[in-house]
Scaffold this motif. Structure first.
Motif: not given
Length: 159
Positions: A96-100, A148-159
Motif C-alpha cells: 500500500e505504501l509503495f502504491m501511494c 500522508k493524506k493517501e496513507w491515512t485514507e488507505a489505512m482508513t479503508h483497510g489494506v
C-alpha cells in the motif's frame, strides 16, 4: 573507459540505477532497459571521473535523462496494479505504501526517492535536477503531505 574501472563502477551502482529507473518508469522491463542503456553510456564514456561522488552523480543524472527520454513514448506506461503484482512484499502495508509513493507525480516521486532512498541532500538533489534548493524543499513538502493524506485514507479503508 578502462574495463576494471567500468566493472567496479557498474557493480557498485547497478542497483541504484535500476531502483531510480524503476521508481521513474513503474515498469521492471523499462527499468532494466534503462539500466542497460546507462551502463552502456558509462562504458563508452571517455573522460575520467574526479571522484566516486562525481561518478555517482553522473550516473544519477544520466539515469534520469534516459528515463525521461523513454517516458516520452506513451506505449511504455503500465498500471500500478501490474507493477505492484510483480514485486513481492512481505506485508500488505508495504504494498500500500509503495502504491501511494508510485501514485505521486513524477517530480515529487523523484525528489522523495533521491532524498530517502539514495540519501542525497537537498543541495545534491537541486544540482542533479537543475532546480533551486527551495524548489526541492517544496517538492519534498508537497510529496510528504500527499503521502500522508493517501496513507491515512488507505489505512482508513483497510489494506
Amino acid at each position: 573507459m578502462e574495463q576494471t574501472l567500468f566493472c567496479a563502477l557498474a557493480e557498485t551502482y547497478r542497483d541504484m540505477v535500476y531502483r531510480i529507473a524503476l521508481n521513474f518508469h513503474r515498469n521492471m522491463q523499462d527499468a532494466e532497459d534503462t539500466m542497460q542503456e546507462v551502463l552502456l553510456k558509462l562504458y563508452l564514456r571517455k573522460e575520467p571521473f574526479d571522484s566516486q561522488l562525481h561518478a555517482r552523480n553522473w550516473l544519477i543524472q544520466v539515469t534520469l535523462n534516459q528515463c525521461r527520454s523513454v517516458w516520452r513514448n506513451p506505449w511504455r506506461k503500465v498500471s500500478l496494479e501490474e507493477l505492484s503484482a510483480a514485486i513481492p512484499f512481505t506485508a500488505p502495508e508495504e504494498s500500500e505504501l509503495f502504491m501511494c509513493v508510485m501514485a505521486l507525480p513524477e517530480k515529487h516521486r523523484t525528489a522523495i526517492y533521491l532524498f530517502y532512498y539514495e540519501e542525497l541532500s537537498v543541495r545534491e538533489i537541486a544540482e542533479l535536477l537543475h532546480i533551486s534548493e527551495t524548489a526541492v524543499t517544496s517538492r519534498l513538502s508537497r510529496a510528504r503531505k500527499e503521502l500522508k493524506k493517501e496513507w491515512t485514507e488507505a489505512m482508513t479503508h483497510g489494506v
